[in-house]
Design a protein around this motif. Structure first.
Motif, PDB file in Angstrom:
ATOM      1  N   PRO A 630       0.978  -0.921  -0.317  1.00  0.00           N
ATOM      2  CA  PRO A 630       0.021   0.175  -0.050  1.00  0.00           C
ATOM      3  C   PRO A 630       0.881   0.977  -0.168  1.00  0.00           C
ATOM      4  O   PRO A 630       1.461   1.583   0.719  1.00  0.00           O
ATOM      5  N   PRO A 631       0.725   1.928  -0.653  1.00  0.00           N
ATOM      6  CA  PRO A 631      -0.800   2.092  -1.480  1.00  0.00           C
ATOM      7  C   PRO A 631      -1.199   1.997  -2.963  1.00  0.00           C
ATOM      8  O   PRO A 631      -2.164   2.188  -3.728  1.00  0.00           O
ATOM      9  N   PHE A 632      -0.062   0.923  -3.312  1.00  0.00           N
ATOM     10  CA  PHE A 632       0.087   1.075  -4.905  1.00  0.00           C
ATOM     11  C   PHE A 632       0.177  -0.478  -4.885  1.00  0.00           C
ATOM     12  O   PHE A 632      -0.529  -0.700  -5.496  1.00  0.00           O
ATOM     13  N   GLY A 633      -0.209  -1.211  -4.004  1.00  0.00           N
ATOM     14  CA  GLY A 633      -1.428  -2.681  -3.947  1.00  0.00           C
ATOM     15  C   GLY A 633      -1.744  -3.172  -2.628  1.00  0.00           C
ATOM     16  O   GLY A 633      -2.305  -1.787  -1.677  1.00  0.00           O
ATOM     17  N   ARG A 634      -2.813  -4.278  -2.386  1.00  0.00           N
ATOM     18  CA  ARG A 634      -3.282  -4.099  -1.584  1.00  0.00           C
ATOM     19  C   ARG A 634      -2.872  -5.796  -0.534  1.00  0.00           C
ATOM     20  O   ARG A 634      -2.302  -6.093  -1.675  1.00  0.00           O
ATOM     21  N   TRP A 635      -3.335  -5.042   0.769  1.00  0.00           N
ATOM     22  CA  TRP A 635      -2.982  -6.873   1.487  1.00  0.00           C
ATOM     23  C   TRP A 635      -4.061  -6.168   2.207  1.00  0.00           C
ATOM     24  O   TRP A 635      -5.239  -5.236   2.637  1.00  0.00           O
ATOM     25  N   ALA A 636      -4.555  -7.567   3.003  1.00  0.00           N
ATOM     26  CA  ALA A 636      -5.410  -8.393   3.846  1.00  0.00           C
ATOM     27  C   ALA A 636      -5.175  -9.987   4.062  1.00  0.00           C
ATOM     28  O   ALA A 636      -4.379  -9.995   4.109  1.00  0.00           O
ATOM     29  N   ALA A 637      -5.690 -10.014   5.288  1.00  0.00           N
ATOM     30  CA  ALA A 637      -5.294 -11.227   5.933  1.00  0.00           C
ATOM     31  C   ALA A 637      -6.670 -11.662   6.460  1.00  0.00           C
ATOM     32  O   ALA A 637      -7.590 -11.333   6.292  1.00  0.00           O
ATOM     33  N   ILE A 638      -6.591 -13.194   6.716  1.00  0.00           N
ATOM     34  CA  ILE A 638      -7.045 -14.539   7.164  1.00  0.00           C
ATOM     35  C   ILE A 638      -6.662 -14.783   8.151  1.00  0.00           C
ATOM     36  O   ILE A 638      -5.313 -15.299   8.371  1.00  0.00           O
ATOM     37  N   ILE A 639      -7.259 -14.241   9.377  1.00  0.00           N
ATOM     38  CA  ILE A 639      -6.627 -15.183  10.560  1.00  0.00           C
ATOM     39  C   ILE A 639      -7.777 -16.046  11.417  1.00  0.00           C
ATOM     40  O   ILE A 639      -9.021 -16.429  11.426  1.00  0.00           O
ATOM     41  N   LEU A 688      -3.131 -11.901   2.129  1.00  0.00           N
ATOM     42  CA  LEU A 688      -2.762 -11.476   0.360  1.00  0.00           C
ATOM     43  C   LEU A 688      -2.257 -10.675   0.054  1.00  0.00           C
ATOM     44  O   LEU A 688      -2.870  -9.624   0.511  1.00  0.00           O
ATOM     45  N   ASN A 689      -1.478 -10.041  -1.099  1.00  0.00           N
ATOM     46  CA  ASN A 689      -1.024  -9.525  -1.469  1.00  0.00           C
ATOM     47  C   ASN A 689      -1.403  -9.513  -2.647  1.00  0.00           C
ATOM     48  O   ASN A 689      -1.183 -10.207  -3.917  1.00  0.00           O
ATOM     49  N   ALA A 690      -2.464  -8.225  -3.375  1.00  0.00           N
ATOM     50  CA  ALA A 690      -3.179  -8.180  -4.448  1.00  0.00           C
ATOM     51  C   ALA A 690      -2.922  -6.654  -5.347  1.00  0.00           C
ATOM     52  O   ALA A 690      -3.024  -5.732  -4.667  1.00  0.00           O
ATOM     53  N   ARG A 691      -2.622  -6.528  -6.719  1.00  0.00           N
ATOM     54  CA  ARG A 691      -2.666  -6.008  -7.453  1.00  0.00           C
ATOM     55  C   ARG A 691      -3.757  -4.484  -6.658  1.00  0.00           C
ATOM     56  O   ARG A 691      -4.716  -5.020  -6.242  1.00  0.00           O
ATOM     57  N   ASP A 720      -6.610  -4.418   4.534  1.00  0.00           N
ATOM     58  CA  ASP A 720      -5.651  -3.636   4.536  1.00  0.00           C
ATOM     59  C   ASP A 720      -5.393  -3.375   6.279  1.00  0.00           C
ATOM     60  O   ASP A 720      -5.633  -2.001   7.239  1.00  0.00           O
ATOM     61  N   PRO A 721      -4.734  -4.344   6.871  1.00  0.00           N
ATOM     62  CA  PRO A 721      -4.271  -4.678   7.955  1.00  0.00           C
ATOM     63  C   PRO A 721      -2.988  -3.516   8.568  1.00  0.00           C
ATOM     64  O   PRO A 721      -2.272  -3.710   7.841  1.00  0.00           O
ATOM     65  N   TYR A 722      -3.013  -2.975   9.674  1.00  0.00           N
ATOM     66  CA  TYR A 722      -2.297  -2.275  10.227  1.00  0.00           C
ATOM     67  C   TYR A 722      -1.740  -3.094  11.352  1.00  0.00           C
ATOM     68  O   TYR A 722      -0.091  -2.824  11.338  1.00  0.00           O
TER      69      TYR A 722
END
Length: 725
Positions: A630-639, A688-691, A720-722
């Protein structure tokens, strides 16, 4: 037949249809009571086409029981609920529950009994009764609240009630708030401030959506600028929401607001009493007219309140990570504030001296309008910043403050000026071990060491709250007097200051010691009154405080925030150190900042020392661009978590084994989370790392929807995890 579709607060059941009885009027947004089995539940009437469900024959519909006496939730708020649930992969029910955060507010008008001194005297005076009478002069509140004010038991006050010393008064729970006046005390703005303020005022009057990034150095007067926009909203009879990242900041802001508008704003945070929450909620829903809510200052949850006529949103200290919620609905209040402003068609102001990289990129791309305040207000100068290389200027044995920093503090004490030492680590020491066998005290519920707190004489876990008194002997080997504190926390630094300067008046400022607005106000009053010489604090002291006599800031360990491999570690370190540096030299006296580090050549440390924010952000931007972060790609987490480690691991492997092959989305894991055990639950994580172009929420929903897990397994999604622990 007239039927209504209800959003209810049970995500497992989904929306339900009911019959609307003859004579009952409901509209989308109405809050109603409906039967569910033998129980009665609260629901929100929703547009049927936006909330699809299986159709139930008319003959099987049960009738609604009542419409609650609150205004229907506006369409703009319903759209925000839908957007938040969709973006953060949460249920509509869990988001809507935040809107109806005060159950008492739904019950309609009510009164409560409060008490005040009658002027009489008790038959027998005791020291406790005398203390209570002295403390309660001019006060009126419930018995429980008065007991807190007076520092006596409720029994003492009930005795005074029985003897007629305290008299009962019936109070309307929804009594009007005193009105704020836009013209009460207009400030004298600098030309640069006036230009920014005029831009905000024009946007408020135009009633249009426009996101602003107010980028001003510390002490530049950002608050005065956006308060002029608040004044414009007041003149139009519209409401304003100001979001603050910390409850401890509230009291200082309330005072500034009251100086400007004549009365304090309405506050909203988790520490409010239920009667205060009820009164505020109903005033917000009623609108700014006739004693309703005009300006609301609150924590992130205030974003979902049912404002009748919102005209402006301000997010102060917009870079702060505390705007990101890490439990329940994992939303970022900064981003949701922008979306609420969009739905309401109003301006939103993100104010910060150290904006988030994402916000700067939005400004760079033209989505946000960036307004800059380059200079401090009133001729005050930014502090001189220098680094202290701890490999060359080492503190003495058993010490943590380098000689140059100690000398600077000694100079300030001699001149009657204040110093601030910043270390983002609560307690006395982060680790306690046995010098005989090496045993380390670990939390039984978390993969974390227990932190020694000498002020409270406890070993505490900062993740789950577990506490235990330090034992006299090692639990492992039984050796007496063998426990050693390793590393420094703020309490240890404060002890070192007291050893070095026995005459210095030292204040420890952390979330342990400043845990309410009242305590924050007391601290500010002491600091401004010259009753404190040295402030030792965590990140709580980096935000918003203005002490004219504070001329030296020492950063005890600037490298601490760079540990752990966090995506935003460098940016967060820069923000924290730049913010705490901004506390120095805010008055007429010049300020100095000394940054203790073992890595003076690290890019973030070099940028801080050079005062070159643009160079740091440029380098950080390129590093993020290269990594697709971020801000050029996107992160998401599954916990994935469970109280049973094998169960959690098996569920995580099931998710990992069914991973989709999607272009532009890389899926990493599953792997044990860095904090593998947290609050008694074992945790595994997939990242997850995504465009930017990838629809990552749809990927996650389609991936997880067909999977079934044991009852003890929780699967959480963090967009968008911190936090990466």
């Amino acid at each position: 037949m007239n039927r209504a579709r209800l959003l209810i607060f049970n995500a497992a059941l989904g929306p339900l249809d009911y019959r609307v009885p003859d004579g009952m009027h409901v509209a989308p947004g109405s809050v109603v009571v409906a039967p569910l089995g033998p129980r009665q539940i609260v629901g929100i009437v929703w547009e049927s086409e936006r909330l699809p469900t299986s159709e139930v024959p008319d003959a099987k519909l049960r009738p609604l029981l009542a419409v609650l006496p609150v205004p229907p939730l506006k369409a703009e708020l319903r759209r925000l609920i839908e957007w938040t649930a969709d973006y953060y992969c949460a249920s509509l029910a869990s988001v809507a529950r935040m809107v109806l955060a005060s159950g008492g507010a739904l019950r309609g008008p009510a009164t409560i009994t409060e008490y005040r001194l009658s002027g009489g005297a008790p038959e027998r005076m005791t020291p406790q009764r005398q203390a209570a009478i002295d403390a309660l002069e001019g006060e009126q509140a419930t018995i429980r609240e008065l007991a807190g004010f007076a520092g006596v038991s409720e029994g003492v006050l009930r005795g005074l009630v029985n003897q007629g010393v305290l008299e009962a008064v019936q109070v309307d729970c929804d009594r009007p708030y005193p009105p704020a006046r836009a013209d009460f005390a207009a400030p004298q703005l600098s030309p640069a401030q006036a230009e920014v303020a005029d831009t905000f005022v024009d946007a408020v009057r135009a009633r249009r959506f426009e996101p602003f990034l107010l980028d001003g150095v510390t002490g530049s007067g950002k608050t005065e600028c956006y308060l002029e926009a608040v004044a414009a909203a007041l003149e139009m009879g519209r409401q304003t929401l100001v979001l603050l990242p910390e409850i401890a900041l509230t009291e200082a802001f309330l005072r500034r607001f009251e100086d400007r508008f004549g009365v304090p704003p309405i506050v909203w945070h988790s520490s409010l009493k239920s009667t205060e929450r009820r009164r505020a909620w109903r005033a917000i829903a009623a609108g700014a007219a006739d004693g309703g809510a005009q300006v609301i200052v609150g924590a992130r949850s205030a974003l979902f309140l049912p404002y009748a006529d919102l005209g402006l949103i301000v997010v102060d200290e917009a870079h702060e990570i505390s705007f990101k919620q890490d439990e329940g609905v994992r939303y970022n209040a900064r981003d949701v504030a922008v979306m609420r402003a969009r739905f309401e068609a109003i301006p939103v102001i993100l104010a910060s001296a150290t904006p988030a990289l994402e916000s700067l990129q939005m400004a760079e791309s033209g989505i946000y309008r960036r307004l800059v305040l380059e200079d401090r207000y009133g001729g005050a100068r930014l502090p001189a910043i220098d680094t202290v290389d701890l490999t060359e200027e080492a503190p003495g044995r058993g010490r943590w403050l380098a000689p140059r920093l100690v000398a600077g503090m000694e100079e300030r004490l001699a001149r009657g000026e204040q110093s601030l030492l910043f270390l983002n680590r609560r307690g006395y020491a982060p680790l306690t071990l046995c010098r005989n066998c090496g045993f380390r005290f670990q939390c039984p519920n978390c993969t974390a060491w227990l932190v020694e707190h000498r002020l409270s004489r406890r070993l505490a876990c900062h993740h789950c709250g577990h506490e235990t008194p330090p034992p006299p002997a090692c639990p492992e080997c039984g050796e007496l007097d063998c426990l050693v504190a390793c590393g420094p926390g703020v309490e240890r630094i404060a002890d070192e200051v007291r050893d070095l300067f026995p005459q210095a008046r030292v204040a420890v400022v952390t979330s342990d010691t400043i845990n309410s607005p009242e305590k924050a106000a007391d601290f500010v009053a002491q600091a401004e009154g010259g009753a404190i010489d040295v402030i030792v604090g965590t990140q709580l002291v980096t935000k918003g405080f203005h002490f004219p006599e504070l001329t030296l800031v020492g950063v005890v360990d600037a490298d601490l925030g760079l540990e752990g491999g966090d995506l935003r570690a460098a940016e967060r370190t820069y923000q924290q150190v730049a913010q705490v540096a901004g506390r120095a030299g805010r008055g007429s006296k010049p300020g100095e900042v000394l940054i203790q580090t073992r890595h003076p050549a690290a890019p973030v440390i070099e940028a801080l020392a050079a005062g070159d924010r643009d160079a740091f952000y440029a380098a950080e931007t390129e590093a993020r661009r290269h990594a697709g972060a971020p801000p050029f790609g996107r992160w998401a987490a599954i916990i994935v978590s469970s109280e049973d480690d094998a169960e959690a691991r098996e569920a995580a492997n099931l998710i990992g084994g069914t991973r989709p092959q999607v272009p532009d989305v890389a899926i990493l894991g599953p792997a044990p989370a860095p904090l593998n055990l947290l609050r008694g639950r074992y945790r595994y994580r997939l990242l997850l790392n995504a465009r930017r172009s990838a629809q990552v929420q749809d990927v996650i929903r389609d991936w997880l929807a067909p999977l079934r897990f044991p009852q003890g397994v929780r699967v959480s999604i963090d967009i968008d995890p911190y936090s990466f622990v």
